[in-house]
Design a protein around this motif. Structure first.
Motif, PDB file in Angstrom:
ATOM      1  N   ILE A   1      39.710   9.165 -16.290  1.00  0.00           N
ATOM      2  CA  ILE A   1      38.387   9.316 -16.385  1.00  0.00           C
ATOM      3  C   ILE A   1      38.039   9.318 -17.887  1.00  0.00           C
ATOM      4  O   ILE A   1      36.888   9.212 -18.322  1.00  0.00           O
ATOM      5  CB  ILE A   1      37.953   9.493 -15.081  1.00  0.00           C
ATOM      6  N   ILE A   2      37.598  11.250 -17.647  1.00  0.00           N
ATOM      7  CA  ILE A   2      37.457  11.490 -18.889  1.00  0.00           C
ATOM      8  C   ILE A   2      37.341  11.148 -19.960  1.00  0.00           C
ATOM      9  O   ILE A   2      37.068  11.465 -21.176  1.00  0.00           O
ATOM     10  CB  ILE A   2      37.824  13.427 -19.209  1.00  0.00           C
ATOM     11  N   SER A   3      38.677  11.265 -20.018  1.00  0.00           N
ATOM     12  CA  SER A   3      39.349  10.369 -21.412  1.00  0.00           C
ATOM     13  C   SER A   3      39.440   8.888 -21.637  1.00  0.00           C
ATOM     14  O   SER A   3      39.526   8.838 -22.678  1.00  0.00           O
ATOM     15  CB  SER A   3      41.178  10.670 -21.337  1.00  0.00           C
ATOM     16  N   GLY A   4      38.868   8.469 -20.972  1.00  0.00           N
ATOM     17  CA  GLY A   4      38.866   6.873 -21.247  1.00  0.00           C
ATOM     18  C   GLY A   4      39.596   5.850 -20.855  1.00  0.00           C
ATOM     19  O   GLY A   4      39.384   4.771 -20.623  1.00  0.00           O
ATOM     20  N   ALA A   5      40.623   6.687 -19.721  1.00  0.00           N
ATOM     21  CA  ALA A   5      41.497   5.995 -19.419  1.00  0.00           C
ATOM     22  C   ALA A   5      41.482   4.642 -18.339  1.00  0.00           C
ATOM     23  O   ALA A   5      41.470   3.600 -17.476  1.00  0.00           O
ATOM     24  CB  ALA A   5      43.154   6.850 -18.695  1.00  0.00           C
ATOM     25  N   TRP A   6      40.280   5.413 -17.315  1.00  0.00           N
ATOM     26  CA  TRP A   6      39.579   5.004 -16.228  1.00  0.00           C
ATOM     27  C   TRP A   6      37.874   4.733 -17.273  1.00  0.00           C
ATOM     28  O   TRP A   6      37.323   5.182 -16.566  1.00  0.00           O
ATOM     29  CB  TRP A   6      39.677   5.360 -15.336  1.00  0.00           C
ATOM     30  N   PRO A   7      37.534   3.633 -16.825  1.00  0.00           N
ATOM     31  CA  PRO A   7      35.918   3.571 -17.353  1.00  0.00           C
ATOM     32  C   PRO A   7      35.139   3.273 -16.782  1.00  0.00           C
ATOM     33  O   PRO A   7      35.379   3.402 -15.904  1.00  0.00           O
ATOM     34  CB  PRO A   7      36.096   1.817 -18.595  1.00  0.00           C
ATOM     35  N   PRO A   8      34.119   3.673 -16.955  1.00  0.00           N
ATOM     36  CA  PRO A   8      32.886   4.098 -15.840  1.00  0.00           C
ATOM     37  C   PRO A   8      32.803   2.257 -15.378  1.00  0.00           C
ATOM     38  O   PRO A   8      32.716   1.175 -15.767  1.00  0.00           O
ATOM     39  CB  PRO A   8      31.855   4.138 -17.099  1.00  0.00           C
ATOM     40  N   GLY A   9      32.735   2.449 -14.041  1.00  0.00           N
ATOM     41  CA  GLY A   9      32.352   1.600 -13.208  1.00  0.00           C
ATOM     42  C   GLY A   9      34.098   0.175 -13.099  1.00  0.00           C
ATOM     43  O   GLY A   9      34.106  -0.391 -11.864  1.00  0.00           O
ATOM     44  N   THR A  10      35.127   0.742 -13.225  1.00  0.00           N
ATOM     45  CA  THR A  10      36.456   0.385 -12.712  1.00  0.00           C
ATOM     46  C   THR A  10      37.022   0.412 -11.479  1.00  0.00           C
ATOM     47  O   THR A  10      36.209   1.455 -10.813  1.00  0.00           O
ATOM     48  CB  THR A  10      37.123   1.690 -14.105  1.00  0.00           C
ATOM     49  N   LYS A  11      37.203  -0.599 -10.829  1.00  0.00           N
ATOM     50  CA  LYS A  11      37.244  -0.607  -9.753  1.00  0.00           C
ATOM     51  C   LYS A  11      38.827   0.189  -9.492  1.00  0.00           C
ATOM     52  O   LYS A  11      39.064  -0.274  -9.950  1.00  0.00           O
ATOM     53  CB  LYS A  11      37.529  -2.287  -8.736  1.00  0.00           C
ATOM     54  N   LEU A  12      39.311   1.663  -8.662  1.00  0.00           N
ATOM     55  CA  LEU A  12      40.606   2.518  -8.527  1.00  0.00           C
ATOM     56  C   LEU A  12      41.318   1.928  -6.807  1.00  0.00           C
ATOM     57  O   LEU A  12      40.343   2.029  -5.596  1.00  0.00           O
ATOM     58  CB  LEU A  12      39.382   3.431  -8.186  1.00  0.00           C
ATOM     59  N   ARG A  13      41.849   0.400  -7.598  1.00  0.00           N
ATOM     60  CA  ARG A  13      43.152   0.429  -6.328  1.00  0.00           C
ATOM     61  C   ARG A  13      43.846   1.312  -5.865  1.00  0.00           C
ATOM     62  O   ARG A  13      44.218   1.676  -6.732  1.00  0.00           O
ATOM     63  CB  ARG A  13      43.126  -0.870  -6.387  1.00  0.00           C
ATOM     64  N   ILE A  14      43.804   1.344  -4.415  1.00  0.00           N
ATOM     65  CA  ILE A  14      44.964   1.812  -3.962  1.00  0.00           C
ATOM     66  C   ILE A  14      46.114   1.979  -4.450  1.00  0.00           C
ATOM     67  O   ILE A  14      46.869   3.303  -5.201  1.00  0.00           O
ATOM     68  CB  ILE A  14      45.080   2.895  -2.518  1.00  0.00           C
ATOM     69  N   LYS A  15      46.545   0.718  -4.107  1.00  0.00           N
ATOM     70  CA  LYS A  15      48.175   0.704  -4.381  1.00  0.00           C
ATOM     71  C   LYS A  15      47.882   0.584  -5.851  1.00  0.00           C
ATOM     72  O   LYS A  15      49.598   1.791  -5.903  1.00  0.00           O
ATOM     73  CB  LYS A  15      48.463  -1.291  -3.706  1.00  0.00           C
ATOM     74  N   GLU A  16      47.789   0.334  -6.574  1.00  0.00           N
ATOM     75  CA  GLU A  16      47.502   0.469  -8.246  1.00  0.00           C
ATOM     76  C   GLU A  16      47.752   2.153  -9.011  1.00  0.00           C
ATOM     77  O   GLU A  16      48.759   2.575  -8.931  1.00  0.00           O
ATOM     78  CB  GLU A  16      46.766  -0.346  -9.010  1.00  0.00           C
ATOM     79  N   LEU A  17      47.618   2.639  -7.589  1.00  0.00           N
ATOM     80  CA  LEU A  17      46.949   3.895  -9.026  1.00  0.00           C
ATOM     81  C   LEU A  17      48.386   4.728  -7.599  1.00  0.00           C
ATOM     82  O   LEU A  17      48.826   5.699  -8.569  1.00  0.00           O
ATOM     83  CB  LEU A  17      46.035   4.699  -7.338  1.00  0.00           C
ATOM     84  N   CYS A  18      48.685   4.814  -6.529  1.00  0.00           N
ATOM     85  CA  CYS A  18      49.826   4.980  -6.099  1.00  0.00           C
ATOM     86  C   CYS A  18      51.049   4.266  -7.345  1.00  0.00           C
ATOM     87  O   CYS A  18      52.123   6.083  -7.264  1.00  0.00           O
ATOM     88  CB  CYS A  18      50.231   4.538  -4.620  1.00  0.00           C
ATOM     89  N   GLU A  19      50.874   3.091  -7.266  1.00  0.00           N
ATOM     90  CA  GLU A  19      52.639   3.177  -8.379  1.00  0.00           C
ATOM     91  C   GLU A  19      52.103   3.874  -9.796  1.00  0.00           C
ATOM     92  O   GLU A  19      53.255   4.483  -9.871  1.00  0.00           O
ATOM     93  CB  GLU A  19      52.360   1.804  -8.462  1.00  0.00           C
ATOM     94  N   ARG A  20      50.995   4.171 -10.337  1.00  0.00           N
ATOM     95  CA  ARG A  20      50.520   4.542 -11.246  1.00  0.00           C
ATOM     96  C   ARG A  20      50.955   6.194 -11.002  1.00  0.00           C
ATOM     97  O   ARG A  20      51.559   6.634 -12.049  1.00  0.00           O
ATOM     98  CB  ARG A  20      49.762   4.559 -11.850  1.00  0.00           C
ATOM     99  N   TYR A  21      50.498   6.940 -10.464  1.00  0.00           N
ATOM    100  CA  TYR A  21      51.108   8.285 -10.068  1.00  0.00           C
ATOM    101  C   TYR A  21      52.262   8.777  -9.087  1.00  0.00           C
ATOM    102  O   TYR A  21      52.178   9.902  -8.373  1.00  0.00           O
ATOM    103  CB  TYR A  21      49.450   9.448  -9.499  1.00  0.00           C
ATOM    104  N   GLY A  22      53.192   7.828  -8.949  1.00  0.00           N
ATOM    105  CA  GLY A  22      54.143   8.302  -8.387  1.00  0.00           C
ATOM    106  C   GLY A  22      53.416   8.900  -6.707  1.00  0.00           C
ATOM    107  O   GLY A  22      53.950   9.622  -6.241  1.00  0.00           O
TER     108      GLY A  22
END
Length: 80
Positions: free
Chosen positions: A23-44
């Motif tokens: 979030i701090i580096s801008g990979a997830w811009p302000p207002g971005t919806k954080l979808r559990i399934k996508e996050l689980c896949e991205r972060y393993g």
């Protein structure tokens, strides 16, 4: 305390740190919806530690928890 509970908490802490950095580096811009399934896949990770990590980030203000809508990245303002 059960080993799986400790492992889940450790994983949630690791996830919270990684997502906060992204979030701090801008990979997830302000207002971005954080979808559990996508996050689980991205972060393993699994859904339970991911939800715990997002709840921790909501407590610290990096993420907004919305009833029945999930999580999104907090908006940036001069007050934050």
């Amino acid at each position: 305390m059960e080993s799986s509970t400790v492992t889940s908490r450790t994983m949630a802490s690791t996830l919270a740190t990684g997502i906060r950095s992204d979030i701090i580096s801008g990979a997830w811009p302000p207002g971005t919806k954080l979808r559990i399934k996508e996050l689980c896949e991205r972060y393993g990770a699994g859904a339970i530690p991911m939800r715990e990590a997002l709840s921790r980030l909501a407590t610290s203000g990096f993420v907004i928890a919305e009833d029945q809508r999930g999580f999104r990245v907090s908006e940036v303002s001069a007050r934050n």
